[in-house]
Design an enzyme around this catalytic site. Structure first.
Site, mmCIF file in Angstrom:
data_model
loop_
_atom_site.group_PDB
_atom_site.id
_atom_site.type_symbol
_atom_site.label_atom_id
_atom_site.label_comp_id
_atom_site.label_asym_id
_atom_site.label_seq_id
_atom_site.Cartn_x
_atom_site.Cartn_y
_atom_site.Cartn_z
ATOM 1 N N ASP A 148 42.443 52.082 45.496
ATOM 2 C CA ASP A 148 42.253 51.073 44.442
ATOM 3 C C ASP A 148 40.961 51.382 43.674
ATOM 4 O O ASP A 148 39.898 51.567 44.280
ATOM 5 C CB ASP A 148 42.162 49.697 45.129
ATOM 6 N N HIS A 188 39.033 40.129 37.954
ATOM 7 C CA HIS A 188 38.862 40.172 39.408
ATOM 8 C C HIS A 188 38.084 38.956 39.918
ATOM 9 O O HIS A 188 37.311 38.354 39.184
ATOM 10 C CB HIS A 188 38.131 41.448 39.814
ATOM 11 N N ASN A 248 48.267 43.092 42.092
ATOM 12 C CA ASN A 248 47.156 43.308 43.030
ATOM 13 C C ASN A 248 46.557 42.000 43.536
ATOM 14 O O ASN A 248 46.187 41.138 42.724
ATOM 15 C CB ASN A 248 46.040 44.083 42.328
ATOM 16 N N ARG A 287 38.099 37.276 69.084
ATOM 17 C CA ARG A 287 39.565 37.133 69.069
ATOM 18 C C ARG A 287 39.970 35.694 68.810
ATOM 19 O O ARG A 287 41.024 35.436 68.239
ATOM 20 C CB ARG A 287 40.153 37.617 70.401
HETATM 21 P P1 13P Z 1 41.901 39.682 42.736
HETATM 22 O O1 13P Z 1 40.411 39.643 42.772
HETATM 23 O O2 13P Z 1 42.444 38.735 41.726
HETATM 24 O O3 13P Z 1 42.530 39.504 44.074
HETATM 25 O O4 13P Z 1 42.316 41.150 42.199
HETATM 26 C C1 13P Z 1 42.380 42.228 43.101
HETATM 27 C C2 13P Z 1 42.545 43.539 42.410
HETATM 28 O O5 13P Z 1 42.874 43.639 41.250
HETATM 29 C C3 13P Z 1 42.291 44.733 43.205
HETATM 30 O O6 13P Z 1 42.352 45.887 42.440
HETATM 31 O O1 G3H Z 2 39.372 45.197 42.418
HETATM 32 C C1 G3H Z 2 38.577 45.090 43.337
HETATM 33 C C2 G3H Z 2 39.070 44.736 44.669
HETATM 34 O O2 G3H Z 2 39.090 43.343 44.833
HETATM 35 C C3 G3H Z 2 38.266 45.442 45.710
HETATM 36 O O3 G3H Z 2 37.031 44.855 45.863
HETATM 37 O O4 G3H Z 2 35.460 46.787 45.730
HETATM 38 O O5 G3H Z 2 34.800 44.634 46.879
HETATM 39 O O6 G3H Z 2 36.477 46.181 47.920
HETATM 40 P P1 G3H Z 2 35.862 45.662 46.645
HETATM 41 ZN ZN ZN Z 3 41.663 45.696 40.462
#
Ligand code: 13P
Ligand code: G3H
Ligand code: ZN
Length: 307
Positions: A82, A178, A252, A279
């Protein structure tokens, strides 16, 4: 079942107008929760690892955890990077067994985004790895960055970009962002823009980032047990379902996983202050992730029974 690429998953999703969930994973409990939900719903699954998740868990650990999950599963599962920030990280993931990578050059000038994406495609293609790219800006979690300052994807540029880069799927900016604070005013997405992009790129899979819905129940639970998640707002679920009808094949979700997990842990600690066995609180947290993902698959993404 071995890992698959998104090719067949997206082809079917496109035709049948549903989306496959791409869920961010950082540790064992999150992977297990998602995989259990997928198994119960018989749904295809994309497990995605961000650069931050890779750094947190370590590439070998996270890949081995996912391999372990696959041994117990007959679902089609994609292992996806990602927001790959550069060629080297994409290469490391391609070499390390990922079946799909995202190269995120959306912050670069247009020509540089094309060149970088093209470089990743040229490395990935002969190795059978899928490449997602991004055009337009999907903003981050910073509170001062609101959705309205996103730079939405230009439809004609999207056509040119896909043709010149050879990317396999494209993340587009139509108003999502995001994190947990997505909208200040009305929650709305630019569907006319999405429809234009889909019409100009028929059959081409699109990706929606920043698609968490920030369920009120988790916000309330987190706040009721000592959290401070004020004013959080996500993408209404009916809009996500609608987007799946316009060529959006991958949706996503990360923030909703974080909220489900954390709200559950907060509640547990308040109700069981004497407990300190990990746990004891990770078990219900994992179950909360599973239930949230299951409901998304069934009621929002529409990919139940599509494995
Ligand atoms: P959210 O922050 O809306 O869950 O989006 C996640 C995302 O786009 C990861 O690439
Ligand atoms: O798009 C971003 C995702 O939510 C991943 O977030 O870079 O903090 O793992 P992160
Ligand atoms: Zn993203």
């Amino acid at each position: 079942m071995p890992l698959v690429t998104p090719k067949d998953m997206f082809a079917r999703a496109y035709l049948e107008r549903y989306a496959v969930g791409a869920f961010n994973v950082n540790n064992m409990e999150i992977i297990q929760g998602i995989m259990e939900a997928g198994a119960e719903e018989k749904a295809p699954i994309i497990l995605q690892v961000s650069a931050g998740a890779r750094k947190y868990a370590g590439q070998t650990y996270i890949v081995k955890l996912i391999e372990a999950a696959l041994q117990e599963s007959d679902l089609p599962v994609v292992l996806h990077l990602d927001h790959g920030p550069d060629f080297d990280l994409c290469k490391a993931c391609i070499d390390g067994g990922f079946t799909s990578v995202m190269i995120d050059g959306s912050h670069l000038p247009y020509g540089e985004n094309i060149a970088l994406t093209r470089q990743v495609v040229e490395y990935a293609r002969p190795r059978g790895v899928w490449v997602e790219a991004e055009l337009g800006r999907i903003q981050g979690v910073e509170e001062d960055v609101a959705a309205e300052v996103s730079i939405y994807t230009d439809p004609d540029q999207a056509v040119d970009f896909v043709r010149r880069t050879g990317c396999d799927s494209l993340a587009i900016a139509i108003g999502t962002s995001h994190g947990a604070y997505k909208f200040k005013g009305d929650a709305k997405l630019d569907f006319p823009r999405l429809e234009t992009i889909t019409n100009k790129l028929p059959g081409f899979p699109l990706v929606l980032h920043g698609a968490s819905s920030v369920p009120q129940e988790f916000v309330d639970m987190a706040n009721a047990y000592g959290g401070k998640v004020g004013g959080a707002r996500g993408v209404p679920e009916d809009l996500l379902r609608k987007a799946a009808g316009y060529g959006v094949c991958k949706i996503n979700i990360d923030t909703d996983i974080r909220l489900a997990l954390t709200a559950s842990i907060r509640k547990f600690f308040v109700e069981h202050p004497e407990e300190f066995d990990p746990r004891s609180y990770l078990r219900p947290a994992r179950a909360a992730v599973k239930e949230m993902v299951r409901r998304k698959i069934r009621d929002v993404l529409g990919c139940s029974g599509k494995a």
